[in-house]
Design a protein around this motif. Structure first.
Motif, PDB file in Angstrom:
ATOM      1  N   GLU A  59       0.814  -1.208   0.000  1.00  0.00           N
ATOM      2  CA  GLU A  59       0.000   0.000   0.000  1.00  0.00           C
ATOM      3  C   GLU A  59       0.854   1.267   0.000  1.00  0.00           C
ATOM      4  O   GLU A  59       0.479   2.277  -0.583  1.00  0.00           O
ATOM      5  CB  GLU A  59      -1.009   0.020   1.156  1.00  0.00           C
ATOM      6  CG  GLU A  59      -0.414   0.019   2.535  1.00  0.00           C
ATOM      7  CD  GLU A  59      -0.229  -1.372   3.123  1.00  0.00           C
ATOM      8  OE1 GLU A  59      -0.118  -1.466   4.352  1.00  0.00           O
ATOM      9  OE2 GLU A  59      -0.189  -2.343   2.370  1.00  0.00           O
ATOM     10  N   VAL A  60       2.020   1.209   0.626  1.00  0.00           N
ATOM     11  CA  VAL A  60       2.919   2.370   0.637  1.00  0.00           C
ATOM     12  C   VAL A  60       3.484   2.607  -0.760  1.00  0.00           C
ATOM     13  O   VAL A  60       3.499   3.737  -1.257  1.00  0.00           O
ATOM     14  CB  VAL A  60       4.050   2.185   1.671  1.00  0.00           C
ATOM     15  CG1 VAL A  60       5.091   3.287   1.558  1.00  0.00           C
ATOM     16  CG2 VAL A  60       3.484   2.127   3.079  1.00  0.00           C
ATOM     17  N   SER A  61       3.933   1.529  -1.410  1.00  0.00           N
ATOM     18  CA  SER A  61       4.479   1.695  -2.759  1.00  0.00           C
ATOM     19  C   SER A  61       3.394   2.128  -3.741  1.00  0.00           C
ATOM     20  O   SER A  61       3.666   2.928  -4.642  1.00  0.00           O
ATOM     21  CB  SER A  61       5.170   0.418  -3.228  1.00  0.00           C
ATOM     22  OG  SER A  61       4.270  -0.651  -3.278  1.00  0.00           O
ATOM     23  N   LEU A  62       2.164   1.646  -3.560  1.00  0.00           N
ATOM     24  CA  LEU A  62       1.068   2.071  -4.429  1.00  0.00           C
ATOM     25  C   LEU A  62       0.752   3.557  -4.242  1.00  0.00           C
ATOM     26  O   LEU A  62       0.493   4.279  -5.206  1.00  0.00           O
ATOM     27  CB  LEU A  62      -0.185   1.236  -4.171  1.00  0.00           C
ATOM     28  CG  LEU A  62      -0.213  -0.135  -4.824  1.00  0.00           C
ATOM     29  CD1 LEU A  62      -1.386  -0.960  -4.305  1.00  0.00           C
ATOM     30  CD2 LEU A  62      -0.259  -0.034  -6.333  1.00  0.00           C
ATOM     31  N   ARG A  63       0.770   4.018  -2.997  1.00  0.00           N
ATOM     32  CA  ARG A  63       0.529   5.438  -2.739  1.00  0.00           C
ATOM     33  C   ARG A  63       1.601   6.300  -3.409  1.00  0.00           C
ATOM     34  O   ARG A  63       1.307   7.323  -4.022  1.00  0.00           O
ATOM     35  CB  ARG A  63       0.497   5.723  -1.249  1.00  0.00           C
ATOM     36  CG  ARG A  63      -0.765   5.269  -0.572  1.00  0.00           C
ATOM     37  CD  ARG A  63      -0.684   5.598   0.926  1.00  0.00           C
ATOM     38  NE  ARG A  63      -1.705   4.905   1.660  1.00  0.00           N
ATOM     39  CZ  ARG A  63      -2.939   5.354   1.816  1.00  0.00           C
ATOM     40  NH1 ARG A  63      -3.294   6.495   1.287  1.00  0.00           N
ATOM     41  NH2 ARG A  63      -3.816   4.659   2.518  1.00  0.00           N
ATOM     42  N   ARG A  95      -6.417  -0.543  -7.373  1.00  0.00           N
ATOM     43  CA  ARG A  95      -5.665  -1.602  -6.670  1.00  0.00           C
ATOM     44  C   ARG A  95      -5.439  -1.215  -5.211  1.00  0.00           C
ATOM     45  O   ARG A  95      -5.594  -2.034  -4.311  1.00  0.00           O
ATOM     46  CB  ARG A  95      -4.336  -1.857  -7.375  1.00  0.00           C
ATOM     47  CG  ARG A  95      -3.414  -2.797  -6.639  1.00  0.00           C
ATOM     48  CD  ARG A  95      -3.945  -4.207  -6.603  1.00  0.00           C
ATOM     49  NE  ARG A  95      -3.072  -5.050  -5.797  1.00  0.00           N
ATOM     50  CZ  ARG A  95      -3.500  -5.891  -4.871  1.00  0.00           C
ATOM     51  NH1 ARG A  95      -4.789  -6.056  -4.662  1.00  0.00           N
ATOM     52  NH2 ARG A  95      -2.657  -6.600  -4.175  1.00  0.00           N
ATOM     53  N   LEU A  96      -5.105   0.034  -4.976  1.00  0.00           N
ATOM     54  CA  LEU A  96      -4.892   0.511  -3.605  1.00  0.00           C
ATOM     55  C   LEU A  96      -6.175   0.408  -2.791  1.00  0.00           C
ATOM     56  O   LEU A  96      -6.159  -0.070  -1.654  1.00  0.00           O
ATOM     57  CB  LEU A  96      -4.379   1.948  -3.622  1.00  0.00           C
ATOM     58  CG  LEU A  96      -4.164   2.618  -2.265  1.00  0.00           C
ATOM     59  CD1 LEU A  96      -3.143   1.858  -1.435  1.00  0.00           C
ATOM     60  CD2 LEU A  96      -3.734   4.069  -2.457  1.00  0.00           C
ATOM     61  N   GLN A  97      -7.282   0.840  -3.366  1.00  0.00           N
ATOM     62  CA  GLN A  97      -8.565   0.774  -2.663  1.00  0.00           C
ATOM     63  C   GLN A  97      -8.929  -0.666  -2.324  1.00  0.00           C
ATOM     64  O   GLN A  97      -9.369  -0.965  -1.215  1.00  0.00           O
ATOM     65  CB  GLN A  97      -9.663   1.424  -3.507  1.00  0.00           C
ATOM     66  CG  GLN A  97     -10.971   1.579  -2.773  1.00  0.00           C
ATOM     67  CD  GLN A  97     -10.858   2.514  -1.573  1.00  0.00           C
ATOM     68  OE1 GLN A  97     -10.103   3.482  -1.600  1.00  0.00           O
ATOM     69  NE2 GLN A  97     -11.577   2.225  -0.524  1.00  0.00           N
ATOM     70  N   MET A  98      -8.724  -1.584  -3.275  1.00  0.00           N
ATOM     71  CA  MET A  98      -9.018  -2.996  -3.021  1.00  0.00           C
ATOM     72  C   MET A  98      -8.141  -3.560  -1.917  1.00  0.00           C
ATOM     73  O   MET A  98      -8.609  -4.284  -1.038  1.00  0.00           O
ATOM     74  CB  MET A  98      -8.830  -3.809  -4.310  1.00  0.00           C
ATOM     75  CG  MET A  98      -9.876  -3.529  -5.367  1.00  0.00           C
ATOM     76  SD  MET A  98      -9.528  -4.272  -6.978  1.00  0.00           S
ATOM     77  CE  MET A  98      -9.186  -5.959  -6.572  1.00  0.00           C
TER      78      MET A  98
END
Length: 125
Positions: A59-63, A95-98
Motif C-alpha cells: 500500500e505504501v508503494s502504491l501510494r 488496486r490501492l482501494q481494493m
C-alpha cells in the motif's frame, strides 16, 4: 549467557582487535533512533527486519506510485500521454482501494478522514 551470545561476543572482540570496526560510517556519532513505539511489542522485531531489508508494504508503494503518476499527469502536455497516465493512475488507485478494503482500512471512519486530508494537500500543491 547463551552459546550464541558468547559466539557473538567473541566475533565482535576479534573484529575490534583486527580493526574491522574502525572505519564504520556512523563511527563517533549517535545511532539514529528507530522509533517503533507505535508497533505492538511482539511485532517490532519483524518490522525492523523488514525495514532493514528494504521491504515496503504494497500500500505504501502504491501510494507513492499514485503520487508520481498524479505529478506526471499534471506535467503532461499531450492528450494521448494524459490519457495513458490517467488510465495508469486509475488502475493504481483501484488496486490501492481494493488492498485497503482487504486489510480493513478502507471502511474506517478515521482512515477515510485522514485520507481525504492527504488528498486535499496533494491536490492543493
Amino acid at each position: 549467557m547463551g552459546i550464541f551470545s558468547r559466539l557473538a561476543e567473541q566475533k565482535i572482540e576479534e573484529a575490534v582487535r583486527n580493526g574491522e570496526l574502525d572505519n564504520l560510517p556512523m563511527a563517533g556519532k549517535k545511532l539514529p533512533v528507530d522509533d517503533l513505539s507505535h508497533i505492538p511489542e511482539d511485532l517490532r522485531m519483524s518490522y525492523r527486519i523488514m525495514k532493514n531489508a528494504g521491504y515496503v508494504p504494497e500500500e505504501v508503494s502504491l501510494r507513492k506510485e499514485c503520487i508520481r503518476l498524479y505529478d506526471l499527469l499534471n506535467a503532461a502536455q499531450h492528450d494521448g500521454e494524459q490519457e495513458q497516465l490517467r488510465r495508469k493512475l486509475n488502475e493504481k488507485q483501484l488496486r490501492l482501494q481494493m488492498l485497503l478494503e482487504q486489510r480493513g482500512l478502507g471502511s474506517s471512519g478515521a482512515f477515510m478522514q485522514y485520507e481525504s486530508r492527504i488528498r486535499e494537500r496533494l491536490v492543493d500543491e
